[in-house]
Design an enzyme around this catalytic site. Structure first.
Site, PDB file in Angstrom:
ATOM      1  N   CYS A   1      43.039  21.095   4.834  1.00  0.00           N
ATOM      2  CA  CYS A   1      42.127  21.123   5.978  1.00  0.00           C
ATOM      3  C   CYS A   1      42.851  20.874   7.293  1.00  0.00           C
ATOM      4  O   CYS A   1      42.264  20.994   8.353  1.00  0.00           O
ATOM      5  CB  CYS A   1      41.007  20.102   5.800  1.00  0.00           C
ATOM      6  SG  CYS A   1      41.555  18.402   6.042  1.00  0.00           S
TER       7      CYS A   1
ATOM      8  N   CYS B   1      46.876  17.079   6.337  1.00  0.00           N
ATOM      9  CA  CYS B   1      46.451  17.604   5.042  1.00  0.00           C
ATOM     10  C   CYS B   1      46.774  19.094   4.987  1.00  0.00           C
ATOM     11  O   CYS B   1      46.422  19.841   5.897  1.00  0.00           O
ATOM     12  CB  CYS B   1      44.952  17.386   4.849  1.00  0.00           C
ATOM     13  SG  CYS B   1      44.273  18.303   3.466  1.00  0.00           S
TER      14      CYS B   1
ATOM     15  N   ASP C   1       0.808  -1.225   0.000  1.00  0.00           N
ATOM     16  CA  ASP C   1       0.000   0.000   0.000  1.00  0.00           C
ATOM     17  C   ASP C   1       0.840   1.275   0.000  1.00  0.00           C
ATOM     18  O   ASP C   1       0.354   2.329   0.354  1.00  0.00           O
ATOM     19  CB  ASP C   1      -0.934   0.002   1.204  1.00  0.00           C
ATOM     20  CG  ASP C   1      -0.171   0.154   2.506  1.00  0.00           C
ATOM     21  OD1 ASP C   1       1.006  -0.250   2.533  1.00  0.00           O
ATOM     22  OD2 ASP C   1      -0.729   0.669   3.478  1.00  0.00           O
ATOM     23  N   GLU C   2       2.080   1.162  -0.378  1.00  0.00           N
ATOM     24  CA  GLU C   2       2.948   2.332  -0.386  1.00  0.00           C
ATOM     25  C   GLU C   2       3.787   2.358  -1.642  1.00  0.00           C
ATOM     26  O   GLU C   2       4.176   1.314  -2.149  1.00  0.00           O
ATOM     27  CB  GLU C   2       3.920   2.283   0.797  1.00  0.00           C
ATOM     28  CG  GLU C   2       3.367   2.784   2.099  1.00  0.00           C
ATOM     29  CD  GLU C   2       4.440   2.707   3.166  1.00  0.00           C
ATOM     30  OE1 GLU C   2       5.578   3.099   2.872  1.00  0.00           O
ATOM     31  OE2 GLU C   2       4.124   2.227   4.257  1.00  0.00           O
TER      32      GLU C   2
END
Length: 722
Positions: free
Chosen positions: A633, A630, A274-275
DNA sequence: GCGGATCAC
DNA sequence: TATGGTGATCCGC
């Protein structure tokens, strides 16, 4: 009971029609349940008295008395296990059932309902089991809280940074270009029954026995819900009418509904009987329609065609659409627009329990750490990974951002991973009896294996003791089997093993399940699993520490709900454009896995896990490894050339985007929605609201790829389609 | 890989 | 008298 109803039951006894959709098979079995009991017909009782304003039933009155203080009932012998009075309330809530937050109950006094259920349940074995589970959960929550206290003592800035980087990466992937619709039939089975018997519309009625499959809205006024035990429902609503299930009828109706849905998206996804999910982006463009208009029209057409009302949710992704379809139920619709600020403000106040994947247990755990709404997630983003683990972390973060999948595809394209048959019966004991039951179970399983033309290489036996305690024993088989005789033969040792473990074993349920499936169809087909002839399943590997990853498994509930694309079906939606989401997720996942020192032992290589000292190894590595920072960052990276380069590339691409944002002035979409989400320290973008906008442009031009000359090849391999 | 637990419908 | 069945995933071991 009425003869008419009994006829119904007899009628459906041979039952089971070929379900057009995979998902529907899960319901087909119900119609062949043994040991049916008389149906409850209409009773000569007082007229309906909904619980809304005043409860007047005797049970409710009694409950109201005892309900003054939650701890009044604690001296009951059957619940002596309960630790402290405070847990009574959680237990009551637990007993309320899984769908408290669902619609149709808004005007019902839930505390009174809880009392009635509590009183009706007290003393039963079921209740004792629920109490035990509740106690376990309380203990587990205790551990979580202690852990939280520990974590808060130490420095969490690294975790915060990592979470922000992850969020930034997800934000880059945000896709607001699609319009997804979730369609949900209102009280489906009950509504279908009402079509045949309109007089039932005005009286409380439920479908199913033992446990209610569903009930109409009249019944819901009394606190009756789907999933509720029948005898509890009678306590709440003595005049409740029970109807038996009739799957032929429901399937026929479901087909009618689907016929209409197909007009709007021929590749819609039937999520259950039903979906359904639809991607109506193409339809809207083609017909130059507004989403709301179109869905209004669609619901109208569904009604004209099937006489059923449906509710719908419209949103940029499936997760939110699903939530929306409940908002104006029944027979309504609700839209969350394709705009980041709208999405964010919608999520902010949304209780986490409304999200698919957060059940009663997770809800309590989250509440314990201070998360009640999706907006509560973000402030705790630095703790969640350590508190709940990688999968839950990824899940919660994506929920807090209001992300979800945008790829919708037919259910047929998902492959089944297991098939089983189980049944509940009056308490049963004794070796001979249990073996007979095992034989019956094996035969039932063979039936399903025959129908689906599947066979399996792993067999699991599940039992539920008369105390409701469950146990499973499973075993790989030398070759794939499907015949009842074979199933029985291999299941018998499992049964005897259990009998020895649980001395006098008294059962209320037995089930057999096959996994490791392969198809027996001559022409290949979709059966998947090892041993399959034509469609050998893609080897899907989970994330591995440091090592190369051939295929990655999409994170938990977030995307495909575990279903994957076996044969590499080409998914042709626009949203999986050029930016490979995996890459971002890959790096982030790698980061977190590596740095946290988390137990990320998702290896498929047996050798890797032979050392039982895995955790020791892990710790040692943690100490010895020197991370490479890094340059962009500043976050530490694994000292692996390729991974490092990949990460730098990724960071650079984000940097490029950020600069583009700044140049562009970042003037659009600057509504400061969901304040916590706009700014945190570290690497988070200063203006996320515009990032997605910018990213869209990147997607179109494709210029985001390799913003700088790449130093190596990306980890290649089939990219996972999202 | 197994067993228990959770979740959805 | 007395609370379901099917299928999937995740976690801890």
């Amino acid at each position: 009971m009425t003869d008419g109803l009994r006829d119904f039951v007899e009628d459906l006894q041979p039952r089971q029609l070929p379900p057009p959709l995979q998902q529907q098979q899960q319901y087909a079995h119900i119609s062949r349940q043994r040991g049916r009991r008389p149906m409850f017909g209409q009773r000569p009782v007082a007229p309906p008295q909904p619980l809304s304003p005043n409860v007047t039933s005797a049970a409710a009155a009694a409950a109201a008395q005892t309900g003054v203080a939650d701890s009044n009932n604690i001296n009951d012998e059957s619940i002596r296990n309960l630790p402290e009075p405070s847990s009574q309330s959680t237990l009551k809530k637990q007993l309320l059932g899984p769908s408290v937050l669902k619609s149709g109950q808004d005007n019902v006094d839930q505390s009174k309902v809880a009392e009635i259920i509590y009183e009706a349940s007290k003393g039963s074995k079921y209740f004792a089991n629920e109490s035990r589970k509740d106690l376990e959960l309380t203990k587990r929550i205790d551990r979580i809280l202690r852990k939280k206290a520990e974590i808060e003592k130490i420095d969490t800035s690294v975790d915060l940074k990592r979470a922000d980087a992850y969020i930034a990466a997800l934000e880059l992937d945000r896709d607001l270009s699609q319009t997804i619709v979730h369609v949900d039939c209102d009280a489906f089975y009950a509504s279908v029954e009402e079509l045949d018997r309109p007089e039932l519309k005005t009286v409380p009625m439920a479908v199913g026995k033992g446990v209610l499959t569903t009930c109409n809205y009249e019944a819901r006024k009394f606190g009756v819900r789907s999933g509720m035990a029948g005898h509890i429902a009678i306590k709440l609503c003595p005049q409740l009418i029970f109807l038996p299930l009739n799957f032929e009828k429901y399937n026929a109706k479901a087909k009618e509904v689907r016929e209409v849905l197909a007009r709007y998206d021929e590749r819609f996804e039937a999520a259950s009987c039903d979906e359904a999910y639809l991607n109506i982006t193409g339809y809207l463009a083609k017909h130059n329609l507004d989403p709301e208009e179109a869905v209004e029209k669609m619901r109208q057409e569904v009604f004209e065609h099937s006489k059923l009302t449906v509710s719908a949710g419209i949103a940029p992704n499936a997760r939110i659409a699903k939530i929306c379809s409940n908002k104006n139920k029944p027979n309504g619709q609700f839209r969350v627009g394709n705009d980041r600020s709208i999405v964010m403000s919608f999520m902010k106040s949304l209780p986490v329990r409304k999200v698919n994947g957060v059940g009663r247990v997770f809800e309590r755990e989250l509440e314990a750490v201070g998360i009640k709404t999706c907006g509560d997630i973000y402030p705790l983003r630095g703790l969640i990974l350590k508190l709940f683990g990688q999968k839950a972390y990824e899940f919660l973060i994506s929920v807090s951002l209001g992300l979800g999948r945008t790829v919708i595809r037919p259910a047929e394209e998902y492959i089944r991973k297991s098939i089983g048959s189980e049944s509940t019966f009056p308490d049963l004991e004794g070796t001979a009896n249990l073996r007979e039951k095992l034989r019956k179970t094996a035969e039932a399983l063979e039936e399903d294996l025959t129908k689906t033309e599947l066979q399996g290489r792993t067999l699991a036996l599940k039992v539920k003791m008369f105390t409701y305690e469950e146990a499973i024993r499973q075993k790989p088989l030398p070759y794939p089997i499907w015949k009842a005789g074979d199933v029985y033969e291999y299941a018998l040792p499992l049964l005897t093993k259990l009998e020895e473990e649980y001395k006098p074993m008294k059962l209320r349920l037995m089930g057999l399940r096959m996994t490791n499936l392969s198809s027996r169809k001559k022409s290949g087909g979709s059966g998947g699993g090892s041993g399959g002839n034509f469609f050998k399943p893609v080897i899907v590997k989970k994330r591995k520490l440091g090592a190369e990853v051939e295929e990655k498994w999409e994170e938990w509930p977030e995307e495909e709900w575990g279903k994957y694309d076996e044969a590499g079906f080409e998914v042709r939606r626009a949203d999986e454009g050029d930016m490979d989401p995996d890459e971002l997720k890959y790096f982030d996942g790698l980061e977190s896995d590596d740095l946290v020192g988390l137990e990320c032992d998702d290896d498929d290589d047996e050798k890797e896990r032979n050392e039982k000292s895995a955790s020791d190894e892990e710790e040692k590595k943690e100490e010895e490894v020197v991370y490479w920072p890094c340059p962009i960052c500043d976050l530490p990276q694994m000292p692996d050339d390729r991974a490092f380069n990949d990460h730098v590339d990724y960071c650079l691409s984000r940097q490029t985007i950020r600069e583009a944002v700044r140049e562009g002035g970042g003037e659009r979409d600057t509504t400061p929605v969901a304040p916590p989400l706009t700014r945190t320290g570290g690497s988070a973008s200063p203006e996320k609201a515009t990032m997605s906008t910018v990213f869209k442009e990147y997607k179109q031009t494709g210029s985001h790829k390799n913003p700088l000359p790449s130093r190596r090849g990306r980890p290649r391999g089939k990219k996972r389609k999202l």
